[in-house]
Write an enzyme that holds these catalytic residues in place. Sequence first.
Site, PDB file in Angstrom:
ATOM      1  CD1 TRP A 173      -0.196  -6.468  -3.074  1.00  3.72           C
ATOM      2  CD2 TRP A 173      -0.501  -7.067  -0.933  1.00  3.72           C
ATOM      3  NE1 TRP A 173       0.071  -7.810  -2.963  1.00  3.72           N
ATOM      4  CE2 TRP A 173      -0.111  -8.213  -1.666  1.00  3.72           C
ATOM      5  CE3 TRP A 173      -0.756  -7.207   0.431  1.00  3.72           C
ATOM      6  CZ2 TRP A 173       0.034  -9.469  -1.081  1.00  3.72           C
ATOM      7  CZ3 TRP A 173      -0.609  -8.457   1.014  1.00  3.72           C
ATOM      8  CH2 TRP A 173      -0.225  -9.568   0.255  1.00  3.72           C
ATOM      9  CD  GLU A 216      17.202 -12.628  -7.835  1.00  3.61           C
ATOM     10  OE1 GLU A 216      16.563 -13.143  -6.925  1.00  3.61           O
ATOM     11  OE2 GLU A 216      16.923 -11.502  -8.287  1.00  3.61           O
ATOM     12  CE  LYS A 269      13.779 -10.684  -9.781  1.00  2.00           C
ATOM     13  NZ  LYS A 269      14.566 -10.475  -8.614  1.00  2.00           N
ATOM     14  CB  CYS A 312      -0.952   0.086   1.184  1.00  2.00           C
ATOM     15  SG  CYS A 312      -2.065  -1.296   1.285  1.00  2.00           S
ATOM     16  NE  ARG A 339       4.821   1.753   0.062  1.00  2.00           N
ATOM     17  CZ  ARG A 339       5.908   1.636   0.818  1.00  2.00           C
ATOM     18  NH1 ARG A 339       7.051   2.088   0.386  1.00  2.00           N
ATOM     19  NH2 ARG A 339       5.838   1.069   1.994  1.00  2.00           N
ATOM     20  CE  LYS A 370      11.340  -2.656  -5.167  1.00  2.00           C
ATOM     21  NZ  LYS A 370      12.107  -3.666  -5.896  1.00  2.00           N
ATOM     22  CG  HIS A 419      21.138 -36.419  -4.108  1.00  2.00           C
ATOM     23  ND1 HIS A 419      21.679 -37.615  -3.688  1.00  2.00           N
ATOM     24  CD2 HIS A 419      22.188 -35.567  -4.270  1.00  2.00           C
ATOM     25  CE1 HIS A 419      22.992 -37.490  -3.572  1.00  2.00           C
ATOM     26  NE2 HIS A 419      23.320 -36.257  -3.926  1.00  2.00           N
ATOM     27  CD  GLU A 428       9.863 -11.163  -8.438  1.00  2.56           C
ATOM     28  OE1 GLU A 428      11.056 -10.907  -8.406  1.00  2.56           O
ATOM     29  OE2 GLU A 428       9.076 -10.763  -7.553  1.00  2.56           O
ATOM     30  CG  ASN A 480       0.998   0.109   4.444  1.00  2.00           C
ATOM     31  OD1 ASN A 480       0.699  -1.070   4.266  1.00  2.00           O
ATOM     32  ND2 ASN A 480       2.247   0.536   4.419  1.00  2.00           N
ATOM     33  N   GLY A 481      -1.285  -1.678   6.349  1.00  2.00           N
ATOM     34  CA  GLY A 481      -0.999  -2.584   7.462  1.00  2.00           C
ATOM     35  C   GLY A 481      -2.214  -3.441   7.766  1.00  2.00           C
TER      36      GLY A 481
HETATM   37  O1  M6R Z   1      12.808  -4.943   0.480  1.00  2.00           O
HETATM   38  P1  M6R Z   1      13.359  -6.315   0.761  1.00  2.00           P
HETATM   39  O2  M6R Z   1      14.695  -6.496   0.149  1.00  2.00           O
HETATM   40  O3  M6R Z   1      13.350  -6.636   2.225  1.00  2.00           O
HETATM   41  O4  M6R Z   1      12.344  -7.283   0.050  1.00  2.00           O
HETATM   42  C1  M6R Z   1      12.452  -8.666   0.160  1.00  2.00           C
HETATM   43  C2  M6R Z   1      11.601  -9.379  -0.857  1.00  2.00           C
HETATM   44  O5  M6R Z   1      10.257  -9.098  -0.642  1.00  2.00           O
HETATM   45  C3  M6R Z   1      11.978  -8.977  -2.293  1.00  2.00           C
HETATM   46  O6  M6R Z   1      13.314  -9.231  -2.559  1.00  2.00           O
HETATM   47  C4  M6R Z   1      11.114  -9.757  -3.308  1.00  2.00           C
HETATM   48  O7  M6R Z   1      11.438 -11.103  -3.261  1.00  2.00           O
HETATM   49  C5  M6R Z   1      11.308  -9.192  -4.722  1.00  2.00           C
HETATM   50  N1  M6R Z   1      10.039  -9.055  -5.359  1.00  2.00           N
HETATM   51  C6  M6R Z   1      12.140 -10.068  -5.588  1.00  2.00           C
HETATM   52  O8  M6R Z   1      12.278  -9.590  -6.887  1.00  2.00           O
END
Ligand code: M6R
Length: 614
Positions: free
Chosen positions: A75, A484, A488, A2, A27, A609, A507, A491, A101-102
């Site tokens: 969100w 990673e 990527k 949010c 956000r 985000k 394994h 997501e 937000n929260g």
């Molecule tokens: O702001 P942060 O680095 O604490 O965020 C952690 C994760 O939420 C963040 O890295 C998330 O996995 C990203 N969307 C990855 O691209």
Amino acid sequence: MCGIVGYVGERSALEVVMGGLRRLEYRGYDSGGVALIHEGTISSAKKAGKLLNLDAELKANPIADGTTGIGHTRWATHGAPNDRNAHPHLDSTGRIAVVHNGIIENFAALRAELEAAGHEMVSETDTETVAHLLHDELESTDDLAEAVRSVCRRLRGAFTLVICDAQRPDIVIGARRNSPLVVGRGKGENFLGSDVAAFIEYTRDAIELGQDQVVTITRDDVVVTDFFGEPAETKEYHVDWDVSAAEKGGFDWFMLKEIDEQPQAVADTLLGRHSIDGLLQLDEMRLSDDELREVDKVIVVAAGTSFYAAMVAKYAIEHWTRIPCEVELASEFRYRDPILDRSTLVVTISQSGETMDTLMAIRYARQQRARVLSICNTNGSTIPRESDAVIYTHAGPEVAVASTKGFLAQVTACYLLALYFAQIKGVKYGDEIASIIGELEKTPTGIQRMLDEADQVRKLAAELSGSRSILFLGRHVGYPVALEGALKLKELAYIHAEGFAAGELKHGPIAVIEEGLPVFVIVPPRGRDQLQEKTVSNIQEIRARGARTIVLAEDGDDDVVPYSDHLIRLPRVPTLLQPLVATVPLQIFASEFASQLGHDVDQPRNLAKSVTVE
Ligand code: M6R
């Protein structure tokens, strides 16, 4: 999660608030809404979906503008992402507007109490209860800030609230517990925002708010108290980037711009870390060398992409310093009863500085007397404020939901931390450290080369964009790179993608290999440790079972050539530094793959985000 904006000044509040929401949309983008004060009444509009929908709504049904307003991009947590649940929420008289937000954890009890007293709720949200509670408070006081404080004292959970009252046209109130809120100081105008991007177009002077604080902004004043009305301490700071950093600058997507900024992000994170005598120095380190010398165990805690940076940190810290290092997902950390004491250093990594799982891990660690050092990209955020020490990454604002430059800058900061430990513990000679720093300083050139050679990766993404499953394999620090790469792709492209330690495949997971399955393999540099040879064997094993291999290997590694369906060359770097160059093509692959599928690269579905709920 949010995005929240508040404004009091002389400009069009609609313009300021909508501009702020656009820069905060990363956000959360389930719905958007604004409330403005116009001639003693609230005019408001809200719409489910991205802000484009709210723009269209405002065009079709314009609302009266004012010079005071609040806004929200959501969100969803409580209640489906529809128009009704979109913020702002109003009390039943339409006098008070609230954005939030929260999660208010005791909202069910509060709602029941309000309904029993005759309040009628129109949404399923926890937020609406706050508007009704404020309505009741304002029956016994004229002081809006006092009413907000009184309501805050009744709330449990995490909340940033921003509130305006039609009867007080030149005031906006904010309150925060566990969720982010910063103040922007202007001349004859003041701002509130979930982060500074909300108001960066107008001012770079900001105030960090602490936990359990209420702020009142008017045109000329900012007053901060705690939840009991006592004056509170705050910290002012100047933002070291400007509005251009928060814009796309000619790129189709923020993510592409941020990928492109990576050489600079790494260089800036390395900048100014030498003292005159050639020693490594970490300016923002608030722990003394003596305190760091006492450290006999490091636990690195993070979430998502930052967790993969933590995995790289483990290899660097143990190899360069011989201090035992564990890595832990932030969401798991405090629930497994970890063994912590004063000589344990908990290192947290967070781009946003607001991730709730990570913040809770910090609070837990400090309660157990451990010291906490944070690696963070966001000045003024909660995580560095609550840590004993901080190393800032200097990647600049990261807007795309998928982290890219944030990750490379985090990995760089992890190397710096490990080398700093090696220096103060005396486990490496100065010239050894200087030589590694020298190698690190060359990596921006290697990253730039990966960007310059991106066309082959984009072509490959277009070719493979029909795939429904893709695997990523790596060994040593190539393993977190594989994870990673898979994250990527998941997501952004919403397909099945998984990363494995290459040696682990036999394994079990090797059973999923079938004819034509694309598998990326990150091959470690050739060296004394046989990592490269073992990985080449793994490539042969999967290729023999029909996998289509996409191999990332350093220049001159010809062993991989016979087994590579596609070969992506990497610049030669020391093994530990390879993530800085090997991650880049995987980021480009995921963004291009998603573009090919017509997805929104910057705002993937279901995500936000900064994840400020547990
Ligand atoms: O702001 P942060 O680095 O604490 O965020 C952690 C994760 O939420 C963040 O890295 C998330 O996995 C990203 N969307 C990855 O691209």
